[in-house]
Design an enzyme around this catalytic site. Sequence first.
Site, short mmCIF file in Angstrom:
data_model
loop_
_atom_site.label_atom_id
_atom_site.label_comp_id
_atom_site.label_asym_id
_atom_site.label_seq_id
_atom_site.Cartn_x
_atom_site.Cartn_y
_atom_site.Cartn_z
N ARG A 31 -2.52 16.85 -28.52
CA ARG A 31 -3.49 16.81 -29.63
C ARG A 31 -2.84 16.55 -30.97
O ARG A 31 -3.40 15.86 -31.83
CB ARG A 31 -4.24 18.16 -29.66
CG ARG A 31 -5.13 18.37 -30.87
CD ARG A 31 -5.68 19.80 -30.86
NE ARG A 31 -4.62 20.79 -30.81
CZ ARG A 31 -3.92 21.20 -31.88
NH1 ARG A 31 -4.17 20.69 -33.07
NH2 ARG A 31 -2.97 22.11 -31.74
N HIS A 61 11.13 36.70 -36.63
CA HIS A 61 10.62 37.38 -37.82
C HIS A 61 9.66 38.50 -37.43
O HIS A 61 8.46 38.29 -37.27
CB HIS A 61 9.93 36.37 -38.73
CG HIS A 61 9.74 36.86 -40.13
ND1 HIS A 61 8.52 36.90 -40.76
CD2 HIS A 61 10.64 37.34 -41.03
CE1 HIS A 61 8.65 37.37 -41.98
NE2 HIS A 61 9.93 37.65 -42.17
N ARG A 153 -10.57 46.38 -14.14
CA ARG A 153 -11.33 45.65 -15.16
C ARG A 153 -10.80 45.94 -16.57
O ARG A 153 -11.54 45.83 -17.54
CB ARG A 153 -12.81 46.04 -15.07
CG ARG A 153 -13.41 45.78 -13.70
CD ARG A 153 -14.83 46.31 -13.60
NE ARG A 153 -15.35 46.16 -12.24
CZ ARG A 153 -16.56 46.56 -11.86
NH1 ARG A 153 -17.38 47.13 -12.74
NH2 ARG A 153 -16.96 46.40 -10.61
N CYS A 172 -4.68 30.42 -27.99
CA CYS A 172 -3.63 29.98 -27.06
C CYS A 172 -3.34 31.08 -26.05
O CYS A 172 -3.23 30.82 -24.85
CB CYS A 172 -2.37 29.61 -27.82
SG CYS A 172 -2.56 28.19 -28.91
N ARG A 192 -2.84 29.97 -22.18
CA ARG A 192 -3.22 28.64 -21.70
C ARG A 192 -2.30 27.56 -22.25
O ARG A 192 -2.00 26.57 -21.58
CB ARG A 192 -4.66 28.31 -22.10
CG ARG A 192 -4.85 28.19 -23.61
CD ARG A 192 -6.15 27.54 -24.04
NE ARG A 192 -6.17 27.42 -25.50
CZ ARG A 192 -5.71 26.38 -26.18
NH1 ARG A 192 -5.19 25.34 -25.55
NH2 ARG A 192 -5.75 26.36 -27.51
N ASN A 203 4.63 35.71 -29.22
CA ASN A 203 3.62 36.27 -28.31
C ASN A 203 4.21 37.34 -27.41
O ASN A 203 3.58 38.38 -27.17
CB ASN A 203 3.00 35.15 -27.47
CG ASN A 203 2.43 34.02 -28.29
OD1 ASN A 203 2.63 32.85 -27.97
ND2 ASN A 203 1.74 34.33 -29.38
N ILE A 234 7.67 22.16 -24.56
CA ILE A 234 8.61 22.03 -25.67
C ILE A 234 8.23 20.77 -26.43
O ILE A 234 8.15 19.68 -25.83
CB ILE A 234 10.07 21.92 -25.17
CG1 ILE A 234 10.49 23.21 -24.46
CG2 ILE A 234 11.02 21.60 -26.32
CD1 ILE A 234 11.82 23.10 -23.73
N TYR A 235 7.95 20.90 -27.71
CA TYR A 235 7.64 19.71 -28.50
C TYR A 235 8.88 18.82 -28.62
O TYR A 235 10.01 19.31 -28.68
CB TYR A 235 7.12 20.11 -29.88
CG TYR A 235 5.69 20.59 -29.85
CD1 TYR A 235 4.64 19.68 -29.75
CD2 TYR A 235 5.39 21.94 -29.90
CE1 TYR A 235 3.32 20.11 -29.70
CE2 TYR A 235 4.08 22.39 -29.86
CZ TYR A 235 3.05 21.46 -29.76
OH TYR A 235 1.75 21.89 -29.70
N ALA A 289 3.69 22.30 -35.00
CA ALA A 289 2.75 21.21 -34.75
C ALA A 289 1.34 21.72 -35.00
O ALA A 289 0.93 22.71 -34.40
CB ALA A 289 2.90 20.70 -33.32
#
Length: 290
Positions: A31, A61, A153, A172, A192, A203, A234-235, A289
């Site tokens: 994207r 950080h 649950r 994400c 995802r 995260n 990986i970008y 990005a």
Amino acid sequence: MTMNSSIIKNEQAYLDLLRLVLNEGTEKGDRTGTGTLSHFGAQLRFNLADGFPLLTTKKVHLKSITYELLWFLNGSTHVDYLQQNGVRIWNEWATSEQTARFNRPAGDLGPIYGHQWRNYGATTTADGQYNSDGVDQIAQVVEQIKTNPNSRRLIVSGWNPGEADQVALPPCHTLFQFFVADNKLSCQLYQRSADLFLGVPFNIASYAMLTHMVAQVCNLEVGEFIWTGGDCHIYQNHREQVELQLTRSLYTLPTLALNPNVKDIFAFNYEDISVDGYESHPAIKAQVAV
């Protein structure tokens, strides 16, 4: 490394995943127009008794991670709280150009994580704001852990398909589940979309921190944090940074300390959370990005 090899835990598993994607990932468009090396489906396990999983092969950080988590737990979706506390990690998505895409003013990110965690499914007012009539998933899951720890649950979802196009960035890290066994609390996250170099280290630490916090208010010990990724990428403009990180040796993981007097998940302040013994290699800068 293959994804069904013997389980390697903690930071080494993360480095092995970086190496796998760097060497074997599929080149894909994305994207943002940046391009990625991608691998679909991966899992990392962190035994929280071994230390707090804040990466040591580059400085991460912690202040940003802590304030962002408190921001989520507060149910906030405006960047003013973060900016007032010197945290800039959401700034690129909070510009007037970005928020105009979903008809909100600059700084208002729409119904992102905090809203979904604390007010899922809420109805809207005439001016597009939200009533407080949704599901408080955090309060609900904490109560369930206390009263019905064997439940299957114990889930919080940040993904609301009806609102995924009304936010600065669709979640994400989309869903997490708690698990109680032997008086220990474990947590598994499904992500995802996993920006392995910049996003995933945040995260991992954030959800490990949340697991510690929930465990404390539920009078439990901590077990594992399990990270599960979907599109792990990986970008292309992060390749050199990843290669540098993979040359570095590991340090011992630090420990997380919480104010033991806090017994309400919503009562934690920044000063109640600290990390002791964090030793790391220097930070590695990279462009996000958007």
